[in-house]
Design an enzyme around this catalytic site. Structure first.
Site, PDB file in Angstrom:
ATOM      1  N   ASN A 121      -9.301  41.622  58.337  1.00  0.00           N
ATOM      2  CA  ASN A 121     -10.007  40.682  57.473  1.00  0.00           C
ATOM      3  C   ASN A 121     -10.924  39.814  58.320  1.00  0.00           C
ATOM      4  OD1 ASN A 121      -8.699  41.513  55.141  1.00  0.00           O
ATOM      5  ND2 ASN A 121      -7.192  39.877  55.196  1.00  0.00           N
ATOM      6  N   ARG A 157      -6.023  46.427  53.447  1.00  0.00           N
ATOM      7  CA  ARG A 157      -5.743  46.875  54.819  1.00  0.00           C
ATOM      8  C   ARG A 157      -4.574  47.849  54.879  1.00  0.00           C
ATOM      9  NH1 ARG A 157      -4.681  41.703  57.870  1.00  0.00           N
ATOM     10  NH2 ARG A 157      -3.807  41.227  55.830  1.00  0.00           N
TER      11      ARG A 157
END
Length: 89
Positions: free
Chosen positions: A38, A20
């Site tokens: 996520n 990320r």
């Protein structure tokens, strides 16, 4: 060239490997907007918006990271949204 927006689901070793934050860095450096998060099933979902060649460069950058192992992606084109940044959810 017109902007596009894509919803991309990344499968593979994509959680717990800096995915990320790597995506955020790449998106910001390429002038892209959107978000990444996520999922409980071990995938990472991203909505990314900008010029298509820049979106491809972001994906190439993610594939070059030695910790991230993308097995496959599911991509869907979705409507463009007004936004000004890329962030981690």
């Amino acid at each position: 060239m017109a902007e596009i927006r894509q919803r991309i689901v990344f499968h593979g070793r994509v959680q717990g490997v800096g995915f990320r934050y790597t995506a955020k860095y790449l998106a910001q450096s390429l002038g892209l907007t959107g978000w990444v998060e996520n999922e409980f099933d071990g995938t990472v979902v991203m909505e990314i918006q900008g010029r298509e060649p820049m979106i491809h460069k972001l994906q190439e950058g993610l594939n070059r990271n030695s910790f991230i192992e993308i097995e496959w992606i599911d991509t869907e084109n979705i409507p463009v949204e007004p936004e000004s940044c890329f962030y981690v959810r």
